[in-house]
Design an enzyme around this catalytic site. Structure first.
Site, PDB file in Angstrom:
ATOM      1  N   PHE A 141       0.857  -1.179   0.000  1.00  0.00           N
ATOM      2  CA  PHE A 141       0.000   0.000   0.000  1.00  0.00           C
ATOM      3  C   PHE A 141       0.893   1.228   0.000  1.00  0.00           C
ATOM      4  CE2 PHE A 141      -2.348   3.539   1.774  1.00  0.00           C
ATOM      5  CZ  PHE A 141      -3.489   3.512   0.993  1.00  0.00           C
ATOM      6  N   ASP A 226       9.638   3.022   1.575  1.00  0.00           N
ATOM      7  CA  ASP A 226       8.442   3.780   1.925  1.00  0.00           C
ATOM      8  C   ASP A 226       8.251   3.664   3.439  1.00  0.00           C
ATOM      9  OD1 ASP A 226       5.907   4.694   2.500  1.00  0.00           O
ATOM     10  OD2 ASP A 226       4.948   3.777   0.756  1.00  0.00           O
ATOM     11  N   LYS A 255       3.072  11.463   6.746  1.00  0.00           N
ATOM     12  CA  LYS A 255       2.287  11.271   7.953  1.00  0.00           C
ATOM     13  C   LYS A 255       2.872  11.968   9.178  1.00  0.00           C
ATOM     14  CE  LYS A 255      -0.209   7.160   6.431  1.00  0.00           C
ATOM     15  NZ  LYS A 255      -1.424   7.868   6.087  1.00  0.00           N
TER      16      LYS A 255
END
Length: 401
Positions: A141, A226, A255
């Protein structure tokens, strides 16, 4: 209708149904706790998918944002501003890298990493134009843009969005032999999550990430990590890759970099790799804006102390010990994760992940399900041990027959 029901009904009527949120309407939050419009308090055990690593309303971050709001919030990249150089310098230093390319959302940062890898492949590695390949892992994801969902194996994320962007090869996560076999002279990068969050907090086999580093280095291929969810303290280290002593060619961050205050993301790499860009070839009006830089600079300063990483490590050990004890009763099948991050597979006989999440919500704990019977637990790193234990006690109660 009650205030909660009215708010939910209005949202259902006037917003696209691209999410299926729990039936709670939050009005305020502080630390690890949130309060809804009816005045009920909830322990946040999700932390905005790691965007809120430092808790809700963290005073250092709020004060940094307020101070910057009084000065300047946006210049665009048409001009320099006085927070930009410090942000880039200090984030590069935190990562042990040389250059930063700031964006806004995690998906934008992943798109930037893809573009960087391809441009590096053509200009530096010498791959023939239009042939660059990037290898990714199944069950990944990385976001929801058209290019990113083109290399997703989640049919829910992919369906009805074709035609898809070519140039990606998907291999099983954790399989070094498959990765090695997929590499060709036209491979420019391997893009991986050190821990797959959306897939259920999947931790790869020991030695896998170090093996990826060895393979990519031997084949002159970029290793792109990531760390949007796994980075910035969540796993007990600044970066999840540190658990295997691995340094990638490129970090993709987001984030928690914005502290849950503003969206901030970045690609961080060497001068050789990010140096492939020339003016006009990539950009963002809001990327690296003064407000974002001010908040991110405070995040970097907080991470430099090491206290949040240590807290995640210590409380994470406690979390996984307590969750491990739950596997003996039959309700919990498997627990995975690292630091203050866990994927908990619930026996289907006890309910779906959604049903367990709703039962926990009724007891004042907020988590979120993924992939059927799995729930994710990822509280803010500032959570107290007492609150963490209380939240786990609610999970035990929900799973007790």
């Amino acid at each position: 209708m009650a205030t909660t029901d009215r708010a939910i009904a209005s949202a259902e009527a006037h917003s696209a149904h691209n999410y299926h949120p729990l039936p709670v309407v939050i009005a305020s939050a502080d630390g690890a706790w949130m309060t809804d419009v009816e005045g009920r308090r909830f322990l946040d055990m999700l932390a905005g998918y790691s965007a809120l690593n430092f808790g809700h309303g963290n005073r250092r971050l709020i004060e940094a944002a307020k101070a910057q709001l009084e000065r300047v919030t946006l210049t665009s990249r048409a001009f320099h501003h006085d927070r930009f150089a410090d942000f880039c310098t200090q984030l590069a230093e935190l990562c042990g890298m040389e250059m930063v390319l700031p964006m806004n959302t995690g998906a934008e940062a992943v798109e930037t990493a893809v573009k960087t890898a391809r441009k590096w492949g053509y200009r530096t590695k010498g791959v023939p134009d239009g042939t660059a390949k990037i290898i990714v892992a199944a069950d990944n994801f990385h976001g929801r843009t058209t290019t990113i969902i083109s290399f997703s194996t989640d049919e829910e994320a992919r369906a009805d969005y074709g035609p898809y962007t070519p140039g990606f090869e998907i291999v099983p996560y954790g399989d070094l032999a498959a990765l090695d076999a997929a590499m060709t002279d036209n491979t420019v990068a391997v893009l991986l999550e050190p821990i797959q969050g959306e897939a259920g907090v999947l931790v790869p086999p020991p030695g896998y990430l170090a093996g990826v580093r060895e393979l990519t280095r031997a084949r002159n291929v970029l290793f792109i990590a990531d760390e949007i969810q796994s980075g910035l303290g969540r796993t007990g280290k600044t970066f999840a890759l540190e658990h295997e002593g691995v340094v990638p060619d490129m970090y993709v961050l987001g984030k928690a970099l914005g502290g849950g205050v503003v969206p901030v993301s970045a690609v961080v790499s060497s001068a050789e790799i990010l140096g492939v860009f020339r003016p006009g070839e990539h950009g963002s009006t809001f990327g690296g804006n003064p407000l974002a830089c001010a908040v991110a600079l405070e995040v970097i300063a907080m991470l430099r102390t090491g206290e949040y990483q240590q807290r995640a490590a210590e409380l994470g050990d406690h979390l996984h010990h307590e969750l491990g004890l739950m596997t003996t009763g039959g309700a919990v099948e498997t627990v995975r994760g690292r630091g203050l991050w866990a994927g908990v597979d619930i026996s289907p006989s006890y309910g779906t992940g959604r049903e367990i999440s709703e039962k926990l919500m009724d007891r004042g704990v907020l988590v979120k399900d993924t992939h059927g019977s799995t729930i994710r637990i990822a509280p803010p790193l500032v959570i107290s041990k007492e609150d963490l234990d209380w939240g786990l006690e609610q999970l035990r109660a929900v799973l007790t027959r």
